[in-house]
Motif scaffolding. Structure first.
Motif, PDB file in Angstrom:
ATOM      1  N   ARG A 144      -6.254   9.805 -10.111  1.00 51.77           N
ATOM      2  CA  ARG A 144      -6.498   8.496  -9.508  1.00 51.77           C
ATOM      3  C   ARG A 144      -6.176   8.621  -8.018  1.00 51.77           C
ATOM      4  O   ARG A 144      -5.602   9.614  -7.589  1.00 51.77           O
ATOM      5  CB  ARG A 144      -5.640   7.413 -10.171  1.00 51.77           C
ATOM      6  CG  ARG A 144      -4.137   7.685 -10.086  1.00 51.77           C
ATOM      7  CD  ARG A 144      -3.351   6.679 -10.877  1.00 51.77           C
ATOM      8  NE  ARG A 144      -3.026   5.503 -10.081  1.00 51.77           N
ATOM      9  CZ  ARG A 144      -2.564   4.376 -10.604  1.00 51.77           C
ATOM     10  NH1 ARG A 144      -2.398   4.264 -11.907  1.00 51.77           N
ATOM     11  NH2 ARG A 144      -2.267   3.342  -9.832  1.00 51.77           N
ATOM     12  N   ASP A 145      -6.546   7.572  -7.248  1.00 48.48           N
ATOM     13  CA  ASP A 145      -6.434   7.679  -5.792  1.00 48.48           C
ATOM     14  C   ASP A 145      -5.010   7.979  -5.337  1.00 48.48           C
ATOM     15  O   ASP A 145      -4.037   7.406  -5.826  1.00 48.48           O
ATOM     16  CB  ASP A 145      -6.927   6.387  -5.133  1.00 48.48           C
ATOM     17  CG  ASP A 145      -8.449   6.310  -5.098  1.00 48.48           C
ATOM     18  OD1 ASP A 145      -9.102   7.374  -5.177  1.00 48.48           O
ATOM     19  OD2 ASP A 145      -8.977   5.182  -4.995  1.00 48.48           O
ATOM     20  N   LEU A 185       1.942   0.387  -1.895  1.00 48.29           N
ATOM     21  CA  LEU A 185       2.827   1.093  -0.973  1.00 48.29           C
ATOM     22  C   LEU A 185       2.093   1.329   0.338  1.00 48.29           C
ATOM     23  O   LEU A 185       0.947   1.808   0.334  1.00 48.29           O
ATOM     24  CB  LEU A 185       3.192   2.439  -1.617  1.00 48.29           C
ATOM     25  CG  LEU A 185       4.460   3.156  -1.173  1.00 48.29           C
ATOM     26  CD1 LEU A 185       5.694   2.356  -1.553  1.00 48.29           C
ATOM     27  CD2 LEU A 185       4.516   4.540  -1.816  1.00 48.29           C
ATOM     28  N   ARG A 186       2.734   0.984   1.454  1.00 50.13           N
ATOM     29  CA  ARG A 186       2.194   1.391   2.768  1.00 50.13           C
ATOM     30  C   ARG A 186       2.634   2.835   2.989  1.00 50.13           C
ATOM     31  O   ARG A 186       3.833   3.133   2.997  1.00 50.13           O
ATOM     32  CB  ARG A 186       2.736   0.465   3.872  1.00 50.13           C
ATOM     33  CG  ARG A 186       2.260   0.848   5.261  1.00 50.13           C
ATOM     34  CD  ARG A 186       2.278  -0.376   6.199  1.00 50.13           C
ATOM     35  NE  ARG A 186       3.412  -1.265   5.965  1.00 50.13           N
ATOM     36  CZ  ARG A 186       4.622  -1.109   6.527  1.00 50.13           C
ATOM     37  NH1 ARG A 186       4.842  -0.115   7.364  1.00 50.13           N
ATOM     38  NH2 ARG A 186       5.594  -1.965   6.266  1.00 50.13           N
ATOM     39  N   VAL A 187       1.666   3.732   3.082  1.00 51.46           N
ATOM     40  CA  VAL A 187       1.992   5.156   3.125  1.00 51.46           C
ATOM     41  C   VAL A 187       2.654   5.493   4.462  1.00 51.46           C
ATOM     42  O   VAL A 187       2.109   5.215   5.530  1.00 51.46           O
ATOM     43  CB  VAL A 187       0.726   6.020   2.905  1.00 51.46           C
ATOM     44  CG1 VAL A 187       1.076   7.504   2.996  1.00 51.46           C
ATOM     45  CG2 VAL A 187       0.091   5.693   1.556  1.00 51.46           C
ATOM     46  N   GLY A 188       3.832   6.105   4.391  1.00 55.59           N
ATOM     47  CA  GLY A 188       4.536   6.528   5.605  1.00 55.59           C
ATOM     48  C   GLY A 188       4.268   7.985   5.924  1.00 55.59           C
ATOM     49  O   GLY A 188       4.237   8.382   7.093  1.00 55.59           O
ATOM     50  N   ALA A 189       4.083   8.795   4.881  1.00 53.46           N
ATOM     51  CA  ALA A 189       3.851  10.227   5.071  1.00 53.46           C
ATOM     52  C   ALA A 189       3.312  10.800   3.769  1.00 53.46           C
ATOM     53  O   ALA A 189       3.661  10.336   2.688  1.00 53.46           O
ATOM     54  CB  ALA A 189       5.149  10.939   5.453  1.00 53.46           C
ATOM     55  N   TYR A 217      -2.805   2.802   2.530  1.00 54.74           N
ATOM     56  CA  TYR A 217      -2.086   2.212   1.390  1.00 54.74           C
ATOM     57  C   TYR A 217      -2.446   2.947   0.109  1.00 54.74           C
ATOM     58  O   TYR A 217      -3.541   3.516  -0.011  1.00 54.74           O
ATOM     59  CB  TYR A 217      -2.458   0.731   1.211  1.00 54.74           C
ATOM     60  CG  TYR A 217      -2.046  -0.138   2.377  1.00 54.74           C
ATOM     61  CD1 TYR A 217      -0.774  -0.709   2.428  1.00 54.74           C
ATOM     62  CD2 TYR A 217      -2.928  -0.379   3.426  1.00 54.74           C
ATOM     63  CE1 TYR A 217      -0.396  -1.491   3.502  1.00 54.74           C
ATOM     64  CE2 TYR A 217      -2.556  -1.157   4.508  1.00 54.74           C
ATOM     65  CZ  TYR A 217      -1.289  -1.718   4.539  1.00 54.74           C
ATOM     66  OH  TYR A 217      -0.908  -2.486   5.602  1.00 54.74           O
ATOM     67  N   VAL A 218      -1.523   2.918  -0.858  1.00 50.44           N
ATOM     68  CA  VAL A 218      -1.806   3.482  -2.177  1.00 50.44           C
ATOM     69  C   VAL A 218      -1.132   2.597  -3.229  1.00 50.44           C
ATOM     70  O   VAL A 218      -0.040   2.053  -2.986  1.00 50.44           O
ATOM     71  CB  VAL A 218      -1.318   4.952  -2.274  1.00 50.44           C
ATOM     72  CG1 VAL A 218       0.190   5.063  -2.111  1.00 50.44           C
ATOM     73  CG2 VAL A 218      -1.745   5.595  -3.601  1.00 50.44           C
TER      74      VAL A 218
END
Ligand SMILES: [Zn+2]
Ligand SMILES: [Zn+2]
Length: 344
Positions: free
Chosen positions: A115-116, A29-33, A122-123
């Motif tokens: 976990r991270d 996932l590209r982190v948006g918020a 990204y996550v």
């Protein structure tokens, strides 16, 4: 990629780490918020060994699917999602009932906990943790996953008592409390008494529709009793989103006989419970004390539905990723109104 990590107990820093890859059943996932939560401060303050280090914090996440790993169905690049943060064992009695927040095997398992997490560009998350949010602003979607879900679950536990004509006292109008006021208004017909030390927080509660506001202080118990009635009467339900000694002492003195006291905040106070009929009682007779934790995936679906219908809106203060450590310090000082949201 850049990531804000707890590199040692109490140490939060901006670091550079390899971009992770989605494994089977997972999604990158590209982190948006990502919301900054008081629990993150408790994780930072926890004794060595309670949480793994180094770890990327951030358990209140929304983003856009970058790639889906092998075997993932129903998610593809560009889909926007909120992340259900808990990862239960999936096999215990509670998990089988969909109550992963009550998992009996991994009680604090989750993204940004074991976990991270999402304080990064990204996550990687299991695809089963994602919920579609359509075109919702991701700075709105992220707080739903904890600041929205946790009070929703607490209200759900108290729902049998939240009948028309009853009163609910909400203590702490911060990230969770300001969502609780809206959830109560959208899903019940109770009278809401909002309590906070901050005038700005009380103004927010009033704007959101709380029926009464009371500033916390030495005379708060008397002021609340003027509204909800003196013992053995009182508030039918008290939601304490702070959990400090003064708020717990206020909560137990204003809850009604046969009422319900829900302790959501983790600020370290102690609630005495002594089942003898002395005066004043530590907790009124027939009163339920509940310690809710986060919520279920099904409840998060309902929270997202409330937001998509325009009934639930987070008051957010945004920070770029590099300023995440400062955002947490502001949170610690009590300088955040509503929810602090980091935008990577
Ligand atoms: Zn949290
Ligand atoms: Zn389990």
């Amino acid at each position: 990629m850049r990531a804000v990590r707890m590199t040692a107990p109490g140490v939060l820093e901006l670091t550079e780490v390899p971009t992770p890859e989605a494994g089977p059943g997972e999604v990158l996932l590209r982190v948006g918020a990502v919301g900054a939560c008081h629990s993150d401060l408790h994780i930072l303050d926890a004794a060595a060994g309670m949480f793994p280090t180094p770890i990327t914090l951030g358990h209140e996440i929304a983003g856009t699917v970058e790639t889906a790993g092998p075997g993932v169905e129903g998610w593809s690049s560009g889909d926007r999602a909120a992340v259900y943060g808990i990862i239960g064992c999936g096999r215990c009695r509670a998990c089988l009932r969909g109550e992963e927040n009550r998992c009996r095997v991994t009680p604090v398992g989750g993204i940004g906990l074991s976990r991270d997490g999402g304080l990064a560009e990204y996550v990687v998350v299991p695809a089963s943790r994602l919920l579609h949010v359509g075109d919702m602003d991701l700075t709105q979607a992220a707080p739903l996953t904890d600041a929205g879900l946790t009070p929703y679950h607490a209200v759900e536990l108290a729902r049998p008592r939240l009948r028309p004509g009853t009163t609910c006292v909400v203590i702490g109008i911060g990230g969770l409390g300001h969502m609780a006021v809206q959830i109560l208004l959208a899903t019940t017909a109770v009278r809401i008494v909002a309590v906070d030390t901050s005038v700005a927080a009380l103004d927010l509660a009033g704007r959101l529709g709380a029926h009464h506001v009371v500033q916390a202080g030495p005379d708060a118990v008397e002021k609340i009793r003027d509204l909800v009635g003196p013992p053995p009467d009182g508030a039918d339900v008290v939601l304490d989103f702070v959990g400090a000694q003064p708020t717990l002492d206020t909560a137990r003195q204003v809850v009604a006989t046969g009422g319900q006291l829900l302790l959501v905040g983790l600020a370290g106070g102690t609630l005495p419970v002594r089942p003898v009929a002395d005066e004043p009682p530590t907790v009124p007779l027939e009163t339920d004390v509940v310690v809710p934790f986060w919520g279920t995936r099904a409840e998060l679906h309902e929270v997202v539905a409330l937001a998509r219908d325009g009934r639930l809106h987070a008051d957010v203060q945004t920070f770029p990723l590099a300023e995440a450590p400062e955002a947490y310090e502001a949170l610690r000082r009590g300088d955040i109104h509503g929810r602090a949201v980091i935008v990577p």
